[in-house]
Scaffold this motif. Structure first.
Motif, PDB file in Angstrom:
ATOM      1  N   VAL A  68     -38.457   5.271 -24.770  1.00  0.00           N
ATOM      2  CA  VAL A  68     -38.731   3.913 -25.221  1.00  0.00           C
ATOM      3  C   VAL A  68     -38.059   2.946 -24.261  1.00  0.00           C
ATOM      4  CG1 VAL A  68     -38.457   2.259 -27.109  1.00  0.00           C
ATOM      5  CG2 VAL A  68     -38.875   4.683 -27.619  1.00  0.00           C
ATOM      6  N   SER A  69     -38.822   1.993 -23.743  1.00  0.00           N
ATOM      7  CA  SER A  69     -38.270   0.975 -22.858  1.00  0.00           C
ATOM      8  C   SER A  69     -37.199   0.188 -23.609  1.00  0.00           C
ATOM      9  CB  SER A  69     -39.379   0.045 -22.371  1.00  0.00           C
ATOM     10  OG  SER A  69     -38.900  -0.805 -21.364  1.00  0.00           O
ATOM     11  N   GLY A  70     -36.084  -0.083 -22.943  1.00  0.00           N
ATOM     12  CA  GLY A  70     -34.962  -0.772 -23.577  1.00  0.00           C
ATOM     13  C   GLY A  70     -33.936   0.187 -24.149  1.00  0.00           C
ATOM     14  N   MET A  71     -34.179   1.485 -24.064  1.00  0.00           N
ATOM     15  CA  MET A  71     -33.260   2.507 -24.577  1.00  0.00           C
ATOM     16  C   MET A  71     -32.892   3.451 -23.433  1.00  0.00           C
ATOM     17  SD  MET A  71     -33.392   1.908 -27.993  1.00  0.00           S
ATOM     18  CE  MET A  71     -32.943   3.387 -28.826  1.00  0.00           C
ATOM     19  N   THR A  72     -31.825   4.227 -23.635  1.00  0.00           N
ATOM     20  CA  THR A  72     -31.529   5.272 -22.662  1.00  0.00           C
ATOM     21  C   THR A  72     -32.589   6.360 -22.796  1.00  0.00           C
ATOM     22  OG1 THR A  72     -30.035   6.364 -24.206  1.00  0.00           O
ATOM     23  CG2 THR A  72     -29.037   4.854 -22.621  1.00  0.00           C
ATOM     24  N   CYS A  73     -32.817   7.069 -21.712  1.00  0.00           N
ATOM     25  CA  CYS A  73     -33.888   8.061 -21.682  1.00  0.00           C
ATOM     26  C   CYS A  73     -33.310   9.405 -21.263  1.00  0.00           C
ATOM     27  CB  CYS A  73     -34.967   7.611 -20.695  1.00  0.00           C
ATOM     28  SG  CYS A  73     -36.388   8.712 -20.609  1.00  0.00           S
ATOM     29  N   VAL A  74     -33.411  10.390 -22.144  1.00  0.00           N
ATOM     30  CA  VAL A  74     -32.946  11.747 -21.864  1.00  0.00           C
ATOM     31  C   VAL A  74     -34.125  12.685 -22.082  1.00  0.00           C
ATOM     32  CG1 VAL A  74     -31.366  13.597 -22.549  1.00  0.00           C
ATOM     33  CG2 VAL A  74     -30.588  11.213 -22.601  1.00  0.00           C
ATOM     34  N   LEU A  75     -34.423  13.475 -21.074  1.00  0.00           N
ATOM     35  CA  LEU A  75     -35.499  14.454 -21.174  1.00  0.00           C
ATOM     36  C   LEU A  75     -34.855  15.824 -21.230  1.00  0.00           C
ATOM     37  CD1 LEU A  75     -37.803  12.994 -18.373  1.00  0.00           C
ATOM     38  CD2 LEU A  75     -37.685  12.343 -20.773  1.00  0.00           C
ATOM     39  N   ASP A  76     -34.951  16.493 -22.370  1.00  0.00           N
ATOM     40  CA  ASP A  76     -34.291  17.791 -22.489  1.00  0.00           C
ATOM     41  C   ASP A  76     -35.308  18.913 -22.601  1.00  0.00           C
ATOM     42  OD1 ASP A  76     -35.170  17.226 -25.027  1.00  0.00           O
ATOM     43  OD2 ASP A  76     -33.233  17.425 -25.980  1.00  0.00           O
ATOM     44  N   ASP A  77     -34.792  20.121 -22.526  1.00  0.00           N
ATOM     45  CA  ASP A  77     -35.595  21.342 -22.625  1.00  0.00           C
ATOM     46  C   ASP A  77     -36.676  21.453 -21.545  1.00  0.00           C
ATOM     47  OD1 ASP A  77     -34.139  22.212 -24.840  1.00  0.00           O
ATOM     48  OD2 ASP A  77     -35.424  21.104 -26.215  1.00  0.00           O
ATOM     49  N   LEU A  78     -36.395  20.939 -20.335  1.00  0.00           N
ATOM     50  CA  LEU A  78     -37.310  21.192 -19.228  1.00  0.00           C
ATOM     51  C   LEU A  78     -37.216  22.669 -18.890  1.00  0.00           C
ATOM     52  CD1 LEU A  78     -36.578  18.073 -16.999  1.00  0.00           C
ATOM     53  CD2 LEU A  78     -38.557  18.474 -18.453  1.00  0.00           C
ATOM     54  N   THR A  79     -38.349  23.300 -18.672  1.00  0.00           N
ATOM     55  CA  THR A  79     -38.349  24.746 -18.477  1.00  0.00           C
ATOM     56  C   THR A  79     -38.920  25.123 -17.115  1.00  0.00           C
ATOM     57  OG1 THR A  79     -40.516  24.964 -19.528  1.00  0.00           O
ATOM     58  CG2 THR A  79     -38.583  25.211 -20.948  1.00  0.00           C
ATOM     59  N   THR A  84     -32.038  24.647 -11.259  1.00  0.00           N
ATOM     60  CA  THR A  84     -30.592  24.450 -11.118  1.00  0.00           C
ATOM     61  C   THR A  84     -30.268  22.959 -11.112  1.00  0.00           C
ATOM     62  OG1 THR A  84     -30.509  24.261  -8.703  1.00  0.00           O
ATOM     63  CG2 THR A  84     -30.517  26.507  -9.629  1.00  0.00           C
ATOM     64  N   SER A  85     -28.990  22.662 -11.106  1.00  0.00           N
ATOM     65  CA  SER A  85     -28.545  21.268 -11.058  1.00  0.00           C
ATOM     66  C   SER A  85     -28.820  20.628  -9.698  1.00  0.00           C
ATOM     67  CB  SER A  85     -27.057  21.178 -11.395  1.00  0.00           C
ATOM     68  OG  SER A  85     -26.297  21.914 -10.461  1.00  0.00           O
ATOM     69  N   ASP A  86     -29.223  21.404  -8.699  1.00  0.00           N
ATOM     70  CA  ASP A  86     -29.600  20.840  -7.404  1.00  0.00           C
ATOM     71  C   ASP A  86     -31.035  20.315  -7.405  1.00  0.00           C
ATOM     72  OD1 ASP A  86     -27.130  21.382  -6.223  1.00  0.00           O
ATOM     73  OD2 ASP A  86     -27.754  23.404  -5.649  1.00  0.00           O
ATOM     74  N   SER A 113     -29.356  18.707 -15.224  1.00  0.00           N
ATOM     75  CA  SER A 113     -27.997  18.989 -15.684  1.00  0.00           C
ATOM     76  C   SER A 113     -27.507  20.315 -15.113  1.00  0.00           C
ATOM     77  CB  SER A 113     -27.979  19.053 -17.212  1.00  0.00           C
ATOM     78  OG  SER A 113     -28.744  20.172 -17.641  1.00  0.00           O
ATOM     79  N   ALA A 114     -26.246  20.619 -15.361  1.00  0.00           N
ATOM     80  CA  ALA A 114     -25.656  21.874 -14.879  1.00  0.00           C
ATOM     81  C   ALA A 114     -26.403  23.092 -15.395  1.00  0.00           C
ATOM     82  CB  ALA A 114     -24.183  21.947 -15.275  1.00  0.00           C
ATOM     83  N   ILE A 118     -31.853  19.648 -18.532  1.00  0.00           N
ATOM     84  CA  ILE A 118     -31.778  18.308 -19.101  1.00  0.00           C
ATOM     85  C   ILE A 118     -31.766  17.293 -17.964  1.00  0.00           C
ATOM     86  CG2 ILE A 118     -30.404  16.685 -20.488  1.00  0.00           C
ATOM     87  CD1 ILE A 118     -29.303  19.100 -22.003  1.00  0.00           C
ATOM     88  N   LEU A 119     -32.552  16.232 -18.127  1.00  0.00           N
ATOM     89  CA  LEU A 119     -32.658  15.170 -17.145  1.00  0.00           C
ATOM     90  C   LEU A 119     -32.286  13.879 -17.839  1.00  0.00           C
ATOM     91  CD1 LEU A 119     -33.889  14.471 -14.284  1.00  0.00           C
ATOM     92  CD2 LEU A 119     -35.984  13.979 -15.533  1.00  0.00           C
ATOM     93  N   GLU A 120     -31.363  13.136 -17.253  1.00  0.00           N
ATOM     94  CA  GLU A 120     -31.006  11.858 -17.862  1.00  0.00           C
ATOM     95  C   GLU A 120     -30.622  10.866 -16.789  1.00  0.00           C
ATOM     96  OE1 GLU A 120     -27.372  11.755 -20.214  1.00  0.00           O
ATOM     97  OE2 GLU A 120     -26.867  13.704 -19.415  1.00  0.00           O
ATOM     98  N   TRP A 121     -30.770   9.592 -17.105  1.00  0.00           N
ATOM     99  CA  TRP A 121     -30.396   8.522 -16.196  1.00  0.00           C
ATOM    100  C   TRP A 121     -29.103   7.907 -16.685  1.00  0.00           C
ATOM    101  CZ3 TRP A 121     -35.427   9.704 -17.202  1.00  0.00           C
ATOM    102  CH2 TRP A 121     -36.202   9.995 -16.093  1.00  0.00           C
ATOM    103  N   SER A 122     -28.020   8.670 -16.571  1.00  0.00           N
ATOM    104  CA  SER A 122     -26.671   8.214 -16.920  1.00  0.00           C
ATOM    105  C   SER A 122     -26.690   7.535 -18.284  1.00  0.00           C
ATOM    106  CB  SER A 122     -26.172   7.282 -15.818  1.00  0.00           C
ATOM    107  OG  SER A 122     -24.844   6.949 -16.031  1.00  0.00           O
ATOM    108  N   ILE A 123     -26.029   6.392 -18.393  1.00  0.00           N
ATOM    109  CA  ILE A 123     -26.003   5.680 -19.675  1.00  0.00           C
ATOM    110  C   ILE A 123     -26.845   4.409 -19.600  1.00  0.00           C
ATOM    111  CG2 ILE A 123     -23.766   6.580 -20.412  1.00  0.00           C
ATOM    112  CD1 ILE A 123     -22.557   3.904 -19.399  1.00  0.00           C
TER     113      ILE A 123
END
Length: 179
Positions: A68-79, A84-86, A113-114, A118-123
């Motif tokens: 949602v625009s205006g919120m933090t965005c976290v995309l989890d469970d990417l398979t 790797t984190s690289d 993520s490690a 999980i993919l996120e744009w910090s806070i």
């Protein structure tokens, strides 16, 4: 099915040329055909299984997420296989294009993520226009001396969509007349 464009020396090295391989991560059978040209023009001609190819990458290539625009965005469970984190994912209109999207922290580019899922744009909050965007993957194993995933062409593997819920377009200025 892909075909090898060249086999070098003893045949121990096969190449798909300069084309990027953008298939889903997984294990694939490599099959052999004893002829050339028309004799090896269809999958049915490749009857001898000679090896297994392990392709590191996101899988399936239909990983759909919503933010949602205006919120933090976290995309989890990417398979995928061997993530790797690289590895890095970019949000683009078209994978492999040079158009970075406004309104995403770090121009829409983020490392996994490690744990590699999980993919996120910090806070930071995203402030992009609502719409559907492409999630484009780049392997951390594409390392170059200057760094990895340093060109738009590196983000050629389309792994799915990111739907951003929000206003579109962002500039909807209107003029009203009183009375």
């Amino acid at each position: 099915p892909g075909t090898v464009s060249a086999v070098y020396g003893s045949g121990a090295v096969a190449s798909w040329g300069s084309s990027l391989v953008t298939a889903a991560g997984g294990r694939y059978q490599l099959c052999w055909c004893e002829g050339f040209g028309a004799q090896c023009s269809t999958a049915e001609h490749f009857r001898v299984q000679m090896a297994m190819l392990t392709l590191i990458g996101a899988s399936p290539l239909s990983q759909h997420r919503t933010c949602v625009s205006g919120m933090t965005c976290v995309l989890d469970d990417l398979t995928g296989l061997g993530l790797t984190s690289d590895d890095v994912v970019a949000v683009l209109d078209t994978c492999g294009s040079t158009n970075l999207l406004p309104g995403f922290p770090a121009s829409g580019i983020s490392s996994l993520s490690a744990t590699g899922d999980i993919l996120e744009w910090s806070i930071a909050e995203i402030s992009s226009a609502g719409g559907e965007y492409r999630l484009c993957w780049c392997s951390g194993q594409q390392a170059t001396p200057a760094g990895h995933c340093d060109s738009a062409a590196s983000y050629a593997t389309d792994i799915g969509t990111l739907t951003v819920i929000g206003v579109s377009p962002l500039n909807q200025d209107r003029t009203c007349v009183s009375g």
